[in-house]
Write a protein that holds these residues in place. Structure first.
Motif, PDB file in Angstrom:
ATOM      1  N   ILE A   1      -0.609  -5.284   2.133  1.00  0.00           N
ATOM      2  CA  ILE A   1      -1.092  -6.132   3.222  1.00  0.00           C
ATOM      3  C   ILE A   1      -2.559  -5.838   3.509  1.00  0.00           C
ATOM      4  CG2 ILE A   1      -0.880  -6.542   5.704  1.00  0.00           C
ATOM      5  CD1 ILE A   1       2.112  -6.435   5.371  1.00  0.00           C
ATOM      6  N   TRP A   2      -2.930  -4.567   3.541  1.00  0.00           N
ATOM      7  CA  TRP A   2      -4.330  -4.216   3.836  1.00  0.00           C
ATOM      8  C   TRP A   2      -5.266  -4.703   2.741  1.00  0.00           C
ATOM      9  CZ3 TRP A   2      -5.382  -3.465   8.537  1.00  0.00           C
ATOM     10  CH2 TRP A   2      -4.457  -2.864   9.393  1.00  0.00           C
ATOM     11  N   GLN A   3      -4.828  -4.647   1.504  1.00  0.00           N
ATOM     12  CA  GLN A   3      -5.654  -5.144   0.408  1.00  0.00           C
ATOM     13  C   GLN A   3      -5.818  -6.665   0.474  1.00  0.00           C
ATOM     14  OE1 GLN A   3      -3.380  -3.443  -2.788  1.00  0.00           O
ATOM     15  NE2 GLN A   3      -4.816  -1.741  -3.050  1.00  0.00           N
ATOM     16  N   ILE A   4      -4.771  -7.364   0.922  1.00  0.00           N
ATOM     17  CA  ILE A   4      -4.875  -8.815   1.095  1.00  0.00           C
ATOM     18  C   ILE A   4      -5.846  -9.143   2.224  1.00  0.00           C
ATOM     19  CG2 ILE A   4      -3.600 -10.909   1.735  1.00  0.00           C
ATOM     20  CD1 ILE A   4      -1.175  -9.690   0.302  1.00  0.00           C
ATOM     21  N   ILE A   5      -5.809  -8.370   3.307  1.00  0.00           N
ATOM     22  CA  ILE A   5      -6.740  -8.588   4.415  1.00  0.00           C
ATOM     23  C   ILE A   5      -8.179  -8.353   3.948  1.00  0.00           C
ATOM     24  CG2 ILE A   5      -7.470  -7.681   6.664  1.00  0.00           C
ATOM     25  CD1 ILE A   5      -4.482  -7.296   7.287  1.00  0.00           C
ATOM     26  N   ILE A   6      -8.397  -7.320   3.152  1.00  0.00           N
ATOM     27  CA  ILE A   6      -9.737  -7.059   2.607  1.00  0.00           C
ATOM     28  C   ILE A   6     -10.160  -8.205   1.686  1.00  0.00           C
ATOM     29  CG2 ILE A   6     -11.040  -5.530   1.069  1.00  0.00           C
ATOM     30  CD1 ILE A   6      -9.417  -3.206   2.316  1.00  0.00           C
ATOM     31  N   PHE A   7      -9.246  -8.714   0.882  1.00  0.00           N
ATOM     32  CA  PHE A   7      -9.531  -9.875   0.031  1.00  0.00           C
ATOM     33  C   PHE A   7      -9.953 -11.069   0.885  1.00  0.00           C
ATOM     34  CE2 PHE A   7      -7.831 -13.846  -1.770  1.00  0.00           C
ATOM     35  CZ  PHE A   7      -8.581 -13.916  -2.941  1.00  0.00           C
TER      36      PHE A   7
END
Length: 103
Positions: free
Chosen positions: A77-83
């Protein structure tokens, strides 16, 4: 393992399954939203370049949504938010370039 042990473990198991379901639902929702927004922007760009109709816009949006959705499946989820933040910053940079560019 007796019945009392199973009954004692039920609240813990319910809490864990609720956390897991919430995480999964949030992950799927973020992937869908990110995929739709990126897909829609890319489809609009393609529509402007090639003068497609509405059907092609919907098709390309769906196609890019599916591609982004599958690509984001491996990320947390955090990587998607960064994306998403990187995509927003790239969009703001392109918007600034369009406004500053000469006619």
């Amino acid at each position: 393992m007796g019945i009392t042990d199973k009954i004692k473990g039920m609240p813990t198991q319910a809490t864990q399954s609720a956390k897991s379901a919430t995480y999964t639902l949030l992950h799927v929702a973020l992937r869908l939203i990110s995929g739709f927004l990126v897909g829609y922007v890319l489809a609009l760009i393609a529509q402007e370049f090639f003068q497609f109709g509405t059907f092609m816009l919907v098709f390309l949006t769906t196609l890019f949504l599916a591609m982004i959705y599958t690509l984001l499946s491996k990320l947390t989820i955090w990587q998607i938010i960064i994306f998403d933040v990187v995509c927003i910053l790239a969009g703001a940079l392109l918007r600034m370039y369009i406004f500053i560019a000469p006619n």
